[in-house]
Design an enzyme around this catalytic site. Sequence first.
Site, PDB file in Angstrom:
ATOM      1  N   TYR A 189       0.850  -1.198   0.000  1.00  5.86           N
ATOM      2  CA  TYR A 189       0.000   0.000   0.000  1.00  5.86           C
ATOM      3  C   TYR A 189       0.884   1.245   0.000  1.00  5.86           C
ATOM      4  O   TYR A 189       0.772   2.120  -0.865  1.00  5.86           O
ATOM      5  CB  TYR A 189      -0.928  -0.028   1.226  1.00  5.86           C
ATOM      6  CG  TYR A 189      -1.665   1.270   1.492  1.00  5.86           C
ATOM      7  CD1 TYR A 189      -2.780   1.624   0.727  1.00  5.86           C
ATOM      8  CD2 TYR A 189      -1.258   2.142   2.504  1.00  5.86           C
ATOM      9  CE1 TYR A 189      -3.456   2.817   0.972  1.00  5.86           C
ATOM     10  CE2 TYR A 189      -1.930   3.328   2.749  1.00  5.86           C
ATOM     11  CZ  TYR A 189      -3.033   3.657   1.988  1.00  5.86           C
ATOM     12  OH  TYR A 189      -3.704   4.839   2.228  1.00  5.86           O
ATOM     13  N   LYS A 210       1.501   3.986  -2.827  1.00 15.23           N
ATOM     14  CA  LYS A 210       1.052   5.366  -2.566  1.00 15.23           C
ATOM     15  C   LYS A 210       2.191   6.337  -2.901  1.00 15.23           C
ATOM     16  O   LYS A 210       1.958   7.415  -3.448  1.00 15.23           O
ATOM     17  CB  LYS A 210       0.613   5.566  -1.109  1.00 15.23           C
ATOM     18  CG  LYS A 210      -0.678   4.894  -0.707  1.00 15.23           C
ATOM     19  CD  LYS A 210      -1.902   5.361  -1.462  1.00 15.23           C
ATOM     20  CE  LYS A 210      -2.449   6.691  -0.987  1.00 15.23           C
ATOM     21  NZ  LYS A 210      -3.709   7.030  -1.739  1.00 15.23           N
TER      22      LYS A 210
HETATM   23  P1  NAD Z   1     -12.367   3.605   0.919  1.00 14.73           P
HETATM   24  O1  NAD Z   1     -11.974   2.174   0.739  1.00 14.73           O
HETATM   25  O2  NAD Z   1     -13.497   3.914   1.830  1.00 14.73           O
HETATM   26  O3  NAD Z   1     -12.681   4.261  -0.494  1.00 14.73           O
HETATM   27  C1  NAD Z   1     -11.920   3.993  -1.647  1.00 14.73           C
HETATM   28  C2  NAD Z   1     -12.862   3.944  -2.840  1.00 14.73           C
HETATM   29  O4  NAD Z   1     -12.071   3.691  -4.012  1.00 14.73           O
HETATM   30  C3  NAD Z   1     -13.921   2.827  -2.748  1.00 14.73           C
HETATM   31  O5  NAD Z   1     -15.222   3.354  -2.906  1.00 14.73           O
HETATM   32  C4  NAD Z   1     -13.538   1.886  -3.883  1.00 14.73           C
HETATM   33  O6  NAD Z   1     -14.656   1.238  -4.477  1.00 14.73           O
HETATM   34  C5  NAD Z   1     -12.851   2.845  -4.853  1.00 14.73           C
HETATM   35  N1  NAD Z   1     -11.978   2.139  -5.800  1.00 14.73           N
HETATM   36  C6  NAD Z   1     -11.068   1.162  -5.512  1.00 14.73           C
HETATM   37  N2  NAD Z   1     -10.496   0.736  -6.646  1.00 14.73           N
HETATM   38  C7  NAD Z   1     -11.041   1.452  -7.668  1.00 14.73           C
HETATM   39  C8  NAD Z   1     -10.850   1.452  -9.073  1.00 14.73           C
HETATM   40  N3  NAD Z   1      -9.995   0.603  -9.675  1.00 14.73           N
HETATM   41  N4  NAD Z   1     -11.570   2.318  -9.838  1.00 14.73           N
HETATM   42  C9  NAD Z   1     -12.468   3.168  -9.238  1.00 14.73           C
HETATM   43  N5  NAD Z   1     -12.695   3.197  -7.910  1.00 14.73           N
HETATM   44  C10 NAD Z   1     -11.979   2.349  -7.135  1.00 14.73           C
HETATM   45  O7  NAD Z   1     -11.024   4.369   1.367  1.00 14.73           O
HETATM   46  P2  NAD Z   1     -10.880   5.797   2.085  1.00 14.73           P
HETATM   47  O8  NAD Z   1     -10.546   5.553   3.499  1.00 14.73           O
HETATM   48  O9  NAD Z   1     -12.020   6.679   1.719  1.00 14.73           O
HETATM   49  O10 NAD Z   1      -9.543   6.341   1.380  1.00 14.73           O
HETATM   50  C11 NAD Z   1      -9.588   7.300   0.329  1.00 14.73           C
HETATM   51  C12 NAD Z   1      -8.173   7.729  -0.032  1.00 14.73           C
HETATM   52  O11 NAD Z   1      -7.559   8.310   1.107  1.00 14.73           O
HETATM   53  C13 NAD Z   1      -7.256   6.588  -0.476  1.00 14.73           C
HETATM   54  O12 NAD Z   1      -6.439   7.045  -1.523  1.00 14.73           O
HETATM   55  C14 NAD Z   1      -6.420   6.306   0.746  1.00 14.73           C
HETATM   56  O13 NAD Z   1      -5.151   5.802   0.379  1.00 14.73           O
HETATM   57  C15 NAD Z   1      -6.309   7.701   1.342  1.00 14.73           C
HETATM   58  N6  NAD Z   1      -6.067   7.699   2.792  1.00 14.73           N
HETATM   59  C16 NAD Z   1      -6.991   7.191   3.655  1.00 14.73           C
HETATM   60  C17 NAD Z   1      -6.746   7.201   5.031  1.00 14.73           C
HETATM   61  C18 NAD Z   1      -7.749   6.667   6.026  1.00 14.73           C
HETATM   62  O14 NAD Z   1      -7.435   6.634   7.231  1.00 14.73           O
HETATM   63  N7  NAD Z   1      -8.944   6.276   5.638  1.00 14.73           N
HETATM   64  C19 NAD Z   1      -5.537   7.734   5.511  1.00 14.73           C
HETATM   65  C20 NAD Z   1      -4.614   8.252   4.602  1.00 14.73           C
HETATM   66  C21 NAD Z   1      -4.894   8.228   3.235  1.00 14.73           C
END
Ligand code: NAD
Length: 244
Positions: A143, A147
């Site tokens: 991951y 990233k």
């Molecule tokens: P999440 O899993 O709730 O949402 C991710 C979304 O991406 C999902 O709806 C999924 O269906 C969609 N997705 C996955 N593969 C896909 C593809 N090939 N085409 C189109 N859509 C696709 O995750 P989140 O927690 O909302 O995270 C959102 C972003 O924030 C991510 O990039 C994650 O790396 C980053 N992030 C999250 C956190 C956290 O604590 N949640 C922390 C740091 C960074």
Amino acid sequence: HTRSSCKQKCMVVGGSGFLGRNLVDDLLTNGYTVSVFDVRETNPPDDRISFFEGDMCNLSDLSTALEDCEIVFHCASPPPSLGNRDLFYRVNVTGTHTLVEACKLTRVRKLVLTSSASVVYNGVDLKAGNEQLPYTTSPIDYYTQTKALQEQIVLNANSQELMTCAIRPHGIFGPGDQQCIPGIIAAARAGKTKYKIGDGSNLVDFTYVRNVTYGMVLAAESLRAGSQSCGSVYNITNDSPIPF
Ligand code: NAD
């Protein structure tokens, strides 16, 4: 449509997810016209949002969805808990390349990525780390590895035609969170409260989801020709780390 008539039209890629859905709400509140692109629709239908089902590795799916969009927010990723190397490379690296390509083809003006603070984490505690820290040379998992690659793809794509930047949160909490806080509560409910790693003074950084979405909207608004936001990264946090 002329370019100027759709100035406020934006796309949230990954808009069915936790962060993406909160961002959609913020954008609607701020008067933007919002579309969502995601592999799945998990939220109830909402006639204020145009939903496009598709995979961000598919250039044709994306190009159709991005028609007339001015701003793209990239919030799509497989969940960090999956250990699937191929899936992380496919979505975070190939998918991000494809998204940049689609943005150029459809003349999107601005691209804001949700990166992660872990792209600079080398396994050594960081306190008050800033944006000048180098990328990790020993990422903790696929991951994080992907990233960091994803962030470089987006920042390297910054140009006069497509202005880009990245936001780096660490843990995010708030309404719709399925992973972080529910996991901690489930462990506590199961009585798994007896283990402590370290002396109890470890710190971890959490950000309320609305702070992240607010930062993303501000980032998009600050991407203008000649602005220092173009090609930049921004850490985002609450005021101080939380003892963990
Ligand atoms: P999440 O899993 O709730 O949402 C991710 C979304 O991406 C999902 O709806 C999924 O269906 C969609 N997705 C996955 N593969 C896909 C593809 N090939 N085409 C189109 N859509 C696709 O995750 P989140 O927690 O909302 O995270 C959102 C972003 O924030 C991510 O990039 C994650 O790396 C980053 N992030 C999250 C956190 C956290 O604590 N949640 C922390 C740091 C960074």
